[in-house]
Scaffold this active site. Sequence first.
Site, PDB file in Angstrom:
ATOM      1  N   ARG A 136    -104.739 -40.259 -19.161  1.00  0.00           N
ATOM      2  CA  ARG A 136    -104.010 -40.225 -17.902  1.00  0.00           C
ATOM      3  C   ARG A 136    -104.122 -41.603 -17.259  1.00  0.00           C
ATOM      4  NH1 ARG A 136    -107.084 -35.363 -17.981  1.00  0.00           N
ATOM      5  NH2 ARG A 136    -105.803 -33.475 -17.959  1.00  0.00           N
ATOM      6  N   LYS A 161    -110.067 -34.991 -15.133  1.00  0.00           N
ATOM      7  CA  LYS A 161    -109.544 -33.838 -14.397  1.00  0.00           C
ATOM      8  C   LYS A 161    -110.373 -32.603 -14.728  1.00  0.00           C
ATOM      9  CE  LYS A 161    -105.072 -31.722 -13.321  1.00  0.00           C
ATOM     10  NZ  LYS A 161    -103.634 -31.682 -13.664  1.00  0.00           N
ATOM     11  N   HIS A 232     -96.853 -41.957 -17.125  1.00  0.00           N
ATOM     12  CA  HIS A 232     -97.324 -40.689 -17.695  1.00  0.00           C
ATOM     13  C   HIS A 232     -96.502 -40.276 -18.910  1.00  0.00           C
ATOM     14  CE1 HIS A 232     -99.916 -37.190 -17.306  1.00  0.00           C
ATOM     15  NE2 HIS A 232     -98.880 -36.413 -17.540  1.00  0.00           N
ATOM     16  N   ARG A 235     -98.246 -40.694 -22.179  1.00  0.00           N
ATOM     17  CA  ARG A 235     -99.186 -39.619 -22.551  1.00  0.00           C
ATOM     18  C   ARG A 235     -98.427 -38.478 -23.226  1.00  0.00           C
ATOM     19  NH1 ARG A 235    -104.228 -36.766 -21.060  1.00  0.00           N
ATOM     20  NH2 ARG A 235    -103.719 -34.712 -20.226  1.00  0.00           N
ATOM     21  N   HIS A 258    -107.107 -30.923 -21.977  1.00  0.00           N
ATOM     22  CA  HIS A 258    -106.525 -29.707 -21.409  1.00  0.00           C
ATOM     23  C   HIS A 258    -107.532 -28.570 -21.456  1.00  0.00           C
ATOM     24  CE1 HIS A 258    -102.109 -31.053 -22.263  1.00  0.00           C
ATOM     25  NE2 HIS A 258    -102.569 -31.548 -21.151  1.00  0.00           N
ATOM     26  N   TYR A 267     -95.840 -28.985 -25.988  1.00  0.00           N
ATOM     27  CA  TYR A 267     -95.336 -30.112 -26.761  1.00  0.00           C
ATOM     28  C   TYR A 267     -94.690 -29.671 -28.067  1.00  0.00           C
ATOM     29  CZ  TYR A 267     -97.790 -33.004 -23.416  1.00  0.00           C
ATOM     30  OH  TYR A 267     -98.200 -33.601 -22.252  1.00  0.00           O
TER      31      TYR A 267
END
Length: 287
Positions: A136, A161, A232, A235, A258, A267
């Site tokens: 990120r 995150k 972004h 990514r 994630h 994706y």
Amino acid sequence: MNNYKEVVDLYFELKDSPESTRESYWRRMKLFLDFIEKRGFSIEQITLEHIQQFILYLKKERHLKPGTINNYISAIRFFYTYVLEKEWNSRKVPRMKRINRLPIILSKEEVMTLIHSTTNLKHKAMLVLIYGSGLRVSEVVKLKIGDISSKKMWIRVEGAKHGTDRYTILSDFALQTLREYFKSYFSRKSYSREDWLFPGSNKDCHIHVKTIKNTMIKLRDNLGMDSRISAHTLRHCFSTHSLEDGVELVYIQQMLGHKNLETTSKYLHMTSKGLMGIKSPLDPGDS
């Protein structure tokens, strides 16, 4: 307002929330509180009707997207219930319905065109790490020199995150770029493993996320590329291109950081290989 900020800061300190969470929450709360005070109301007088007016302001005057407005609602709800200790009514302040749009995915050639279009080594190194390692923007700016391992070819990402740490891959191309950047920026300076890899104008602080975001916008515009492309996007391209190269989804999940595999699985809809080999019913089958 400072008194309220102290209450907010204490909550996030007790919760040990990441700095990015604290900053984004307070930024949104402050915009709301400024909106209230400019209209002659005291913060103690805030009602749900005031919040409704603020949401309409975000929608009709600021033209913000539903997802962004929902982030504001989350911040305001926290302030309203925790700081002011008032009762929230979700029926009066509903969250906006989001339209899930697939992000723009560039080809590998387009990504490299973007990366090579900058002559700034620091900016190039950051873009290379976002695309080559799936970082990120907020993660790449906070990297320290010691987070890069050329021996093990991995990058350690701390305090990401959700308050997690993880490792992700370091590409050969990224390592070469980093060495060029390091030679240019650090060869004549003393440094330690705990120093920022990408220091800002003040060496005690890392470079700001807006720097790399704005850099990407300029590069994109100079090349006449889609206006929806952002830092972004790189990514997203890392994830999609990794899938197309045969990397298993669970490994991509780990590298991206994630929490849920379901987040990563989106994706699958973006890969060109996902549709390869499927024949349309319009075309004749084997006779």
